[in-house]
Design an enzyme around this catalytic site. Structure first.
Site, PDB file in Angstrom:
ATOM      1  CG  ASP A   9      11.443   5.060   1.939  1.00  0.00           C
ATOM      2  OD1 ASP A   9      10.495   4.193   2.195  1.00  0.00           O
ATOM      3  OD2 ASP A   9      12.248   5.426   2.853  1.00  0.00           O
ATOM      4  CG  ASP A 109       8.851   6.671   4.768  1.00  0.00           C
ATOM      5  OD1 ASP A 109       8.215   5.620   4.517  1.00  0.00           O
ATOM      6  OD2 ASP A 109      10.369   6.638   5.044  1.00  0.00           O
ATOM      7  CD  GLU A 110       7.221   2.762   1.489  1.00  0.00           C
ATOM      8  OE1 GLU A 110       7.924   2.689   2.545  1.00  0.00           O
ATOM      9  OE2 GLU A 110       7.206   2.364   0.526  1.00  0.00           O
TER      10      GLU A 110
END
Ligand code: DCP
Ligand code: CA
Ligand code: CA
Length: 362
Positions: A9, A109-110
């Site tokens: 993340d 974002d992960e």
């Protein structure tokens, strides 16, 4: 071999991208905002850097409230630019894919990744891989991230959130229960305020409480599916596989060119070691590829690709190099100077399938 799963993340993602683009922002609060346009202050904070969080700034907070909290503090309120963050996200995911093979992206974002085979089920190897990955994302994109490593997705996700920013938390399979025991129940992915409240009303307030509650009792409160999930998760158990987004496995590799250029030969020359490396990975896994893509990142950091689907899958290196050269010859005139370049092979399939296919058709 015991399974090893990772979760990555990116830290304060949108705000960190703004810092990368304007490093002078770094030491002061940075707030990425969605302005609704009615008044200068109407809208909400999308995210903020950790400096801003020291003042109690949170995602989803009204901009007006954030301004009051930061009264007298020099701070930057920046308009959200999703296209820009998506471009960074795409490039980070390419780097990640290049290092881990299959990944399951679950947000901008992960992503989860399964590194069981790659590490031989060894946590020391997994730790080294995660450190290398963090280093690579930092050196190529100037972004920090937090990574969790564990025996499954539930534990990996909790671990990536355990130490932030710039964290790496490795939870070996024997340590999951003690790792989880000190954490609050809402750390389990999918446990929101509603679930947590209902648990609390039933006297289940800590992770060990939940772990020792019989599934049958949870079933009365939540139904079978969630009950089983909660029981297993609180005990550090989870069988969910890491599923590649498109259901296709891919192999890719990006490099930074020695000089920005739009010359096909220069791009391909720089890319040769990377091409050989992905090809080696293909062969070592007994795979054939059907699709090949040339990936270019221009000077303005925009991402461009050209792809080709082969008539028959192959693992032939000269074919790979030839196709990549042709794809860049088509891509470069459209894009101009590239800063970074890469290759992706997808539509991967087992050699075994391939043999049976030729047997079938011949
Ligand atoms: N986001 C948003 N609104 C929210 C939560 C998040 O617009 N309520 C956006 C902005 C974030 C991005 O999604 O940068 C990723 O969300 P995360 O929850 O991962 O939060 P951050 O990356 O900002 O911070 P952290 O360092 O805690 O991961
Ligand atoms: Ca994040
Ligand atoms: Ca996230």
């Amino acid at each position: 071999m015991s399974r090893i799963v990772g979760h990555l993340d990116l830290d304060y993602f949108y705000a960190q991208v703004e810092e990368v683009e304007a490093p002078s922002l770094k030491d002061t609060p940075v707030l990425v905002c969605v302005f609704s346009g009615r008044t200068e202050e109407s809208g909400v904070v999308s995210t903020s850097n950790y400096k801003a969080r020291e003042y109690g700034i949170k995602s989803g907070m009204p901009i007006a409230l954030a301004k009051r909290r930061l009264d007298g503090v020099p701070a930057s309120f920046i308009r959200m630019d999703l296209g820009k963050y998506k471009a960074y996200s795409d490039r980070v995911m390419e780097i990640l894919r290049g290092e881990v093979g299959v990944l399951e992206q679950t947000g901008i974002d992960e992503a989860y990744f399964d590194i069981t085979k790659r590490t031989g089920g060894d946590y020391a190897n997994a730790t080294a891989l995660a450190l290398g990955l963090k280093q690579k994302i930092l050196s190529e994109e100037k972004l920090s991230c937090s990574i969790g490593i564990g025996p499954n997705k539930v534990v990996a996700k909790i671990a990536s959130d355990f130490k932030k920013p710039d964290g790496l938390t490795v939870v070996r399979s024997g340590d999951t229960r003690s790792f989880l025991s000190s954490l609050s129940i809402d750390k389990i992915s999918g446990v929101g305020p509603k679930t947590a409240k209902l648990l609390e009303e039933n006297g289940i307030t800590t992770m060990p409480d939940l772990a020792s509650t019989p599934t049958e009792r949870l079933e009365d409160l939540f139904g079978k599916k969630l009950a089983v999930y909660l029981h297993n998760a609180s005990n550090g158990l989870d069988d969910e596989p890491v599923v590649d987004g498109g259901g296709i496995t891919q192999l890719s590799r990006m490099i930074t060119l020695k000089h920005d250029t739009h010359a096909v030969d220069k791009v391909v020359d720089d890319l040769l070691p990377a091409l050989r490396e992905v090809h080696e990975r293909l062969v070592s896994r007994n795979l054939f590829f059907r699709n090949v893509s040339a990936i270019g990142i221009a000077k303005d950091l925009s991402l461009h690709t050209k792809s080709k689907t082969l008539e028959t899958p192959t693992n032939d290196y000269p074919v790979l190099e030839k196709e990549v050269r042709e794809l860049f010859a088509a891509l470069l005139p459209e894009v101009g100077d590239l800063r970074r370049a890469g290759v992706r092979m997808s539509g991967l399939q087992d050699m075994v399938d391939q043999h049976s296919l030729t047997e079938f058709t011949s």
